[in-house]
Design a protein around this motif. Structure first.
Motif, mmCIF file in Angstrom:
data_model
loop_
_atom_site.group_PDB
_atom_site.id
_atom_site.type_symbol
_atom_site.label_atom_id
_atom_site.label_comp_id
_atom_site.label_asym_id
_atom_site.label_seq_id
_atom_site.Cartn_x
_atom_site.Cartn_y
_atom_site.Cartn_z
ATOM 1 N N ALA A 1 66.131 116.995 105.332
ATOM 2 C CA ALA A 1 65.126 116.523 104.379
ATOM 3 C C ALA A 1 64.494 115.224 104.882
ATOM 4 O O ALA A 1 65.151 114.417 105.548
ATOM 5 C CB ALA A 1 65.745 116.306 103.001
ATOM 6 N N TYR A 2 63.213 115.022 104.534
ATOM 7 C CA TYR A 2 62.470 113.832 104.949
ATOM 8 C C TYR A 2 61.653 113.311 103.772
ATOM 9 O O TYR A 2 61.186 114.089 102.936
ATOM 10 C CB TYR A 2 61.522 114.161 106.114
ATOM 11 C CG TYR A 2 62.226 114.749 107.311
ATOM 12 C CD1 TYR A 2 62.855 113.935 108.247
ATOM 13 C CD2 TYR A 2 62.266 116.135 107.498
ATOM 14 C CE1 TYR A 2 63.513 114.482 109.346
ATOM 15 C CE2 TYR A 2 62.925 116.688 108.592
ATOM 16 C CZ TYR A 2 63.541 115.851 109.513
ATOM 17 O OH TYR A 2 64.195 116.393 110.585
ATOM 18 N N MET B 1 68.343 104.656 109.129
ATOM 19 C CA MET B 1 68.730 104.859 107.725
ATOM 20 C C MET B 1 67.532 104.605 106.834
ATOM 21 O O MET B 1 66.855 103.581 106.962
ATOM 22 C CB MET B 1 69.878 103.910 107.368
ATOM 23 C CG MET B 1 70.399 104.084 105.946
ATOM 24 S SD MET B 1 71.848 103.076 105.654
ATOM 25 C CE MET B 1 72.216 103.574 103.990
ATOM 26 N N LYS B 2 67.225 105.502 105.957
ATOM 27 C CA LYS B 2 66.039 105.376 105.123
ATOM 28 C C LYS B 2 66.268 104.326 104.047
ATOM 29 O O LYS B 2 67.345 104.200 103.490
ATOM 30 C CB LYS B 2 65.704 106.723 104.475
ATOM 31 C CG LYS B 2 65.343 107.788 105.496
ATOM 32 C CD LYS B 2 64.968 109.060 104.776
ATOM 33 C CE LYS B 2 64.525 110.122 105.777
ATOM 34 N NZ LYS B 2 65.615 110.557 106.634
ATOM 35 N N THR B 3 65.195 103.580 103.734
ATOM 36 C CA THR B 3 65.300 102.596 102.669
ATOM 37 C C THR B 3 65.172 103.261 101.324
ATOM 38 O O THR B 3 64.520 104.290 101.173
ATOM 39 C CB THR B 3 64.188 101.546 102.817
ATOM 40 O OG1 THR B 3 62.918 102.214 102.822
ATOM 41 C CG2 THR B 3 64.339 100.787 104.133
ATOM 42 N N ALA B 4 65.779 102.659 100.326
ATOM 43 C CA ALA B 4 65.757 103.239 98.988
ATOM 44 C C ALA B 4 64.416 102.984 98.337
ATOM 45 O O ALA B 4 63.780 101.958 98.548
ATOM 46 C CB ALA B 4 66.876 102.635 98.135
ATOM 47 N N SER C 1 65.698 109.776 96.612
ATOM 48 C CA SER C 1 66.109 111.162 96.363
ATOM 49 C C SER C 1 66.564 111.837 97.648
ATOM 50 O O SER C 1 67.568 112.558 97.669
ATOM 51 C CB SER C 1 64.955 111.960 95.752
ATOM 52 O OG SER C 1 64.621 111.480 94.479
ATOM 53 N N VAL C 2 65.825 111.600 98.727
ATOM 54 C CA VAL C 2 66.157 112.219 100.012
ATOM 55 C C VAL C 2 67.494 111.702 100.522
ATOM 56 O O VAL C 2 68.361 112.480 100.959
ATOM 57 C CB VAL C 2 65.039 111.952 101.041
ATOM 58 C CG1 VAL C 2 65.481 112.387 102.437
ATOM 59 C CG2 VAL C 2 63.764 112.674 100.641
ATOM 60 N N THR C 3 67.682 110.381 100.463
ATOM 61 C CA THR C 3 68.937 109.792 100.937
ATOM 62 C C THR C 3 70.125 110.314 100.143
ATOM 63 O O THR C 3 71.164 110.682 100.718
ATOM 64 C CB THR C 3 68.871 108.260 100.836
ATOM 65 O OG1 THR C 3 67.782 107.779 101.626
ATOM 66 C CG2 THR C 3 70.169 107.631 101.326
ATOM 67 N N ARG C 4 69.997 110.354 98.825
ATOM 68 C CA ARG C 4 71.093 110.835 97.985
ATOM 69 C C ARG C 4 71.365 112.314 98.222
ATOM 70 O O ARG C 4 72.522 112.750 98.287
ATOM 71 C CB ARG C 4 70.749 110.604 96.511
ATOM 72 C CG ARG C 4 71.868 110.993 95.559
ATOM 73 C CD ARG C 4 71.514 110.647 94.128
ATOM 74 N NE ARG C 4 70.332 111.371 93.677
ATOM 75 C CZ ARG C 4 69.861 111.306 92.430
ATOM 76 N NH1 ARG C 4 70.456 110.525 91.542
ATOM 77 N NH2 ARG C 4 68.796 111.989 92.089
ATOM 78 N N PHE C 5 70.297 113.112 98.389
ATOM 79 C CA PHE C 5 70.450 114.548 98.606
ATOM 80 C C PHE C 5 71.162 114.826 99.919
ATOM 81 O O PHE C 5 72.069 115.662 99.986
ATOM 82 C CB PHE C 5 69.067 115.207 98.589
ATOM 83 C CG PHE C 5 69.090 116.699 98.473
ATOM 84 C CD1 PHE C 5 69.417 117.320 97.281
ATOM 85 C CD2 PHE C 5 68.760 117.502 99.560
ATOM 86 C CE1 PHE C 5 69.429 118.697 97.157
ATOM 87 C CE2 PHE C 5 68.776 118.878 99.460
ATOM 88 C CZ PHE C 5 69.108 119.476 98.257
ATOM 89 N N GLU C 6 70.768 114.129 100.980
ATOM 90 C CA GLU C 6 71.408 114.322 102.286
ATOM 91 C C GLU C 6 72.862 113.854 102.281
ATOM 92 O O GLU C 6 73.715 114.445 102.953
ATOM 93 C CB GLU C 6 70.625 113.565 103.360
ATOM 94 C CG GLU C 6 69.293 114.194 103.710
ATOM 95 C CD GLU C 6 68.601 113.447 104.827
ATOM 96 O OE1 GLU C 6 68.080 114.108 105.741
ATOM 97 O OE2 GLU C 6 68.573 112.200 104.786
ATOM 98 N N LYS C 7 73.142 112.808 101.528
ATOM 99 C CA LYS C 7 74.515 112.306 101.464
ATOM 100 C C LYS C 7 75.425 113.322 100.778
ATOM 101 O O LYS C 7 76.567 113.550 101.200
ATOM 102 C CB LYS C 7 74.547 110.976 100.720
ATOM 103 C CG LYS C 7 75.922 110.324 100.684
ATOM 104 C CD LYS C 7 75.880 108.970 100.004
ATOM 105 C CE LYS C 7 77.258 108.318 99.988
ATOM 106 N NZ LYS C 7 77.219 106.980 99.312
#
Length: 292
Positions: free
Chosen positions: A135-136, A1-4, A122-128
């Protein structure tokens, strides 16, 4: 899980609802045309196939979002015309999450689309919100203010770590994007769109690394894509970083067209043994003013 990470600071968008409405109209026209292909001509009573998730997702977003595009209709059409002309499903790599991201993903829904952005949040929110999107996040260490020193380093290393034919994954060049998943470097990218990182002030990440890496990916092209070279689109070409780096890494002789602020380059694959370039990348010598 990517960190914010810190909250994203988006590009300064162009104003004007007319431009945005034009983009929406173009997208709706495409979606309507695509929908017609799902209607069975011989059995009008048969149930229609639902729209693919990427297209319905984008359609809902652009129909309801109160947002302004980063690209003009002409710039969007320039990219779409290349995607439409792919002889096989396109491999599309996009630097930057912008208002056009869902559009790119839907227009290339039969191919592979990968987004790279500077902001983990941004990546985490976009993928969610859009789980079918790939996205990476990448930590860009090259700042706009460092352009001069980075170009000096490039001059010293153009035949070494910053050479045009190499595996970016193992590169020590300061301009290399080398922290993406290994598989990304093995793809033959048909189209690369550079609309990130932001690069709008001296202390923000510049696009030196994304433009350099796109140039290397095109020349060291892997398998899985079609022939004929890699189409590289660079947005906001009038800015200094974009102007200098496209001149050095994508080259004047590869410039196909410019539409508004978008430059379109077609960069061919080359073998290391066949390389006979001035400054390593280009057949024509870049302007001496670009070497600080």
């Amino acid at each position: 899980m990517k960190t914010a990470g810190k909250f994203p600071v988006l590009h300064p968008y162009k104003s004007g609802s007319c431009i945005w409405m034009t983009v929406v109209a173009l997208f709706l026209l495409f979606t309507f045309t695509f929908l017609l292909s799902f209607i069975a001509p011989r059995d009008t009573t048969a149930a229609q196939s639902p729209l693919p998730d990427p297209i319905s997702d984008a359609l809902l977003y652009y129909a309801s979002a109160n947002a302004t595009p980063t690209m003009s209709p002409g710039e969007i059409e320039s990219v779409y015309s290349v995607l439409r002309g792919c002889s096989a499903p396109c491999n599309l790599l996009v630097f930057g999450l912008t208002q056009e991201s869902l559009l790119w993903n839907s227009l290339n829904h039969l191919g592979r689309t990968v987004f790279v952005d500077e902001y983990p949040f941004s990546v985490t929110r976009f993928e969610k919100r859009h789980p079918w999107v790939e996205a990476y996040d990448v930590r860009f260490t090259t700042k706009v203010r460092d352009l001069g020193s980075l170009m000096e380093d490039f001059k010293r290393e153009v035949d070494g770590e910053c050479r045009p034919v190499q595996n970016l994954l193992y590169s020590d060049c300061q301009l290399a994007v080398n922290d993406l998943p290994n598989s990304i470097y093995e793809v033959g990218w048909d189209v690369i769109v550079i609309d990130g990182p932001s690069g709008y002030s001296p202390d923000t990440p510049g696009r030196m690394a994304s433009i350099f890496s796109a140039g290397v990916m095109a020349r060291t092209r892997g398998g899985g894509g079609g022939g004929g070279g890699t189409h590289v689109f660079v947005h906001e070409m009038t800015r200094e970083v974009e102007s200098v780096c496209t001149d050095l890494f994508l080259c004047r002789e590869n410039l196909v067209d410019t539409v508004d602020l978008l430059g379109h380059f077609l960069v061919g694959k080359i073998g290391a043994a066949a390389r006979k370039h001035t400054y390593g990348f280009c057949y024509t010598t870049p302007s001496s003013s670009h070497f600080f």
